[in-house]
Scaffold this active site. Structure first.
Site, mmCIF file in Angstrom:
data_model
loop_
_atom_site.group_PDB
_atom_site.id
_atom_site.type_symbol
_atom_site.label_atom_id
_atom_site.label_comp_id
_atom_site.label_asym_id
_atom_site.label_seq_id
_atom_site.Cartn_x
_atom_site.Cartn_y
_atom_site.Cartn_z
ATOM 1 N N GLU A 3 0.858 -1.093 0.080
ATOM 2 C CA GLU A 3 0.011 -0.020 0.096
ATOM 3 C C GLU A 3 1.029 1.361 0.029
ATOM 4 O OE1 GLU A 3 -2.934 -0.145 3.273
ATOM 5 O OE2 GLU A 3 -3.837 -1.764 2.390
ATOM 6 N N GLU A 15 -4.999 -8.924 1.244
ATOM 7 C CA GLU A 15 -5.443 -8.543 2.547
ATOM 8 C C GLU A 15 -6.956 -8.192 2.278
ATOM 9 O OE1 GLU A 15 -3.978 -5.208 4.633
ATOM 10 O OE2 GLU A 15 -1.792 -5.858 4.136
HETATM 11 C C1 BG6 Z 1 -3.974 -2.241 5.648
HETATM 12 C C2 BG6 Z 1 -2.486 -2.352 6.023
HETATM 13 O O1 BG6 Z 1 -4.103 -0.795 5.280
HETATM 14 O O2 BG6 Z 1 -4.965 -2.456 6.536
HETATM 15 C C3 BG6 Z 1 -2.099 -2.867 7.450
HETATM 16 O O3 BG6 Z 1 -1.813 -2.935 5.042
HETATM 17 C C4 BG6 Z 1 -3.549 -2.355 8.269
HETATM 18 O O4 BG6 Z 1 -0.950 -2.331 7.978
HETATM 19 C C5 BG6 Z 1 -4.689 -3.099 8.001
HETATM 20 O O5 BG6 Z 1 -2.943 -2.882 9.729
HETATM 21 C C6 BG6 Z 1 -5.972 -2.763 8.726
HETATM 22 O O6 BG6 Z 1 -6.130 -1.433 8.947
HETATM 23 P P1 BG6 Z 1 -6.206 -0.772 10.477
HETATM 24 O O7 BG6 Z 1 -6.126 0.627 9.976
HETATM 25 O O8 BG6 Z 1 -7.408 -1.037 10.866
HETATM 26 O O9 BG6 Z 1 -4.991 -1.131 10.978
#
Ligand code: BG6
Length: 462
Positions: free
Chosen positions: A168, A367
């Protein structure tokens, strides 16, 4: 039970995480400081309940047992990231032998458990000294990153077959240079675009360096958070707003990574507003020659947009948001904890877009997941009954399955994340893992979703 959604043979089932969020041991094993260690030392109040990156989920010490747990719940693949400031403290110079031993152990342990390691080189964690040199605004840092990438390929490339340059890359641009949620907390679009551009140059140089190695069955890619921009309506003003949003937040990285060039519309727009970054001779060719083999897609939520209600304040700093407003669609399904909309079909729309407009590049869901606060309230007989997470995953997998049926080249699904981990400013507010982590004792307990996932992976579907 009959399997209704069967996935292709060899589908990648697993999860993803990042070094800073999971390893802990921030000041052990010779690790240098990164921007998170530093920012936390300066402004601990900006982190949820004042929890910093010092010990996170302790994977540095528990990787052996954790990898065993991965195996037990059906992982055949797992993505981690290398911490640049652990591997090369300070960002340039000598490789840290303790880090080499740690990452070797993790990689070997994964392979011994039939779990293919996917390794990412940069997940928001700039070494502090590199930030002091200007971070991604500096070409010197781009060169240091390229050297770091080469070292990583050299040390681990004999066993790691899937490499990713960045996770990202737009997030440090947004967080660090536009919206004030990452260090260095600058609000300046011109600098933000320079950071974005130089990150792409660093990416292309890391791809170029990878191809000088003789690793014939290895692949290199990038991981992008592709968030479809849905217009409120088909009114031309709404369509224009969503198109601009797509240019800024998706195509700014997707096009150069996969097609080797920036969309002309985006370049024209930045030029019109005097926001073009500085470029160097040879950059265009570098991007053209170093497109990716594989694309990781992170998908959590859609973006809904509409034409602006009001003209932007001409005295305010230039922002991508000058061209659109976010649209809160009435009745949208929400994950109220994280404040993100749940729209499962988004995953399908992304895949169809890749098929139709990006040569059906090999991809996977790198993810997807659901962050929930206070999960303890769902404990029954000692385990978190996270039916909401099962429903979330299942809903997304159904649409992914449909995309594959229609010829999309998606090879796997990784949940964010394996263990509850530290989420930047949100620290341990929202929990995402198949396993919960007791922050005091670091004890892990499988949630209901972990058992469900074991069956899905075993049956290659559900
Ligand atoms: C993604 C990232 O944007 O989302 C992670 O690659 C991140 O590092 C994950 O932890 C979840 O988002 P957040 O902001 O709830 O941690």
């Amino acid at each position: 039970m009959a399997i209704q959604y069967k996935f292709p043979e060899g589908f990648w089932w697993g999860s993803a995480t990042s070094a800073t969020q999971m390893e802990g041991a921030a000041s052990e094993g010779g690790k240098g400081l990164n921007i998170w260690d530093y920012w936390y030392s300066q402004e601990p109040n900006r982190f949820f309940e004042g929890v910093g990156p010092e010990s996170t989920s302790d994977f540095y010490h528990t990787y052996k047992q954790d990898i065993k747990r991965m195996k037990e719940i059906g992982h055949n693949t797992f993505r981690l990231s290398i911490s640049w400031s652990r591997f090369i403290p300070g960002g340039e110079g000598e490789v840290n032998q303790e880090a080499v031993t740690f990452y070797n152990n993790v990689i070997d342990e994964l392979i011994a458990n039939d779990i293919e390691p996917f390794v990412n080189l940069f997940h928001f964690d700039m070494p502090l000294e590199m930030q002091e040199k200007g971070g991604w605004e500096s070409r010197e840092v781009v060169e240091a990153y390229t050297t770091y990438a080469k070292k990583a390929y050299e040390f681990f490339g004999d066993r790691v077959k899937k490499w990713f340059t960045f996770n990202e890359p737009i997030v440090p641009v947004e967080g660090g240079y536009l919206y004030d949620f990452h260090y260095p907390n600058v609000v300046d679009a011109k600098r933000a675009f320079q950071v974005a551009y130089n990150t792409m140059i660093a990416h292309a140089k890391a791809v170029e360096a990878f191809r000088t190695f003789d690793y014939p069955d290895s692949k290199i890619g990038i991981i992008l958070n592709l968030t479809p921009s849905y217009p409120r309506s088909q009114n031309p003003a709404d369509l224009k707003a969503s198109n601009i949003c797509d240019l800024f937040f998706n195509r700014s990285f997707l096009d150069p990574a996969v097609k080797g060039e920036y969309p002309k519309e985006l370049v024209d727009l930045l030029e019109e507003h005097g926001q073009l970054p500085e470029m160097e001779k040879g950059d265009a060719q570098l991007l053209k020659n170093n497109t990716v083999d594989i694309l990781g897609v992170n998908y959590y939520q859609p973006r809904r947009v509409k034409a602006k209600e009001h003209l932007p304040n001409p005295y305010s700093p230039f922002m991508p948001d000058w061209f659109f407003d976010n649209y809160e669609m009435p009745g949208r399904k929400m994950n109220p904890y994280r404040g993100w909309e749940i729209y499962e079909k988004g995953i399908y729309d992304i895949m169809i877009n890749l098929k139709e407009n990006y040569g059906n590049i090999e991809s996977f869901i790198s993810e997807n997941g659901m962050g929930v606060q206070n999960e303890e309230r769902f404990i029954k007989d000692g385990r978190i009954e996270d039916d909401y997470r099962i429903e979330f995953i299942q809903g997304h997998l159904e649409w992914l399955h449909k995309a594959i049926q229609e010829g999309c080249n998606a090879k796997g699904y990784h949940l964010w994340t394996f263990l509850d981990n530290w989420s930047w400013m949100n620290a341990y507010k929202n929990r995402y893992g198949f396993f919960s982590v007791d922050l005091e004792t670091k004890e892990r307990t499988a949630k209901k979703s972990a058992y469900w996932f074991t069956e899905v992976s075993k049956n290659n579907g559900f």
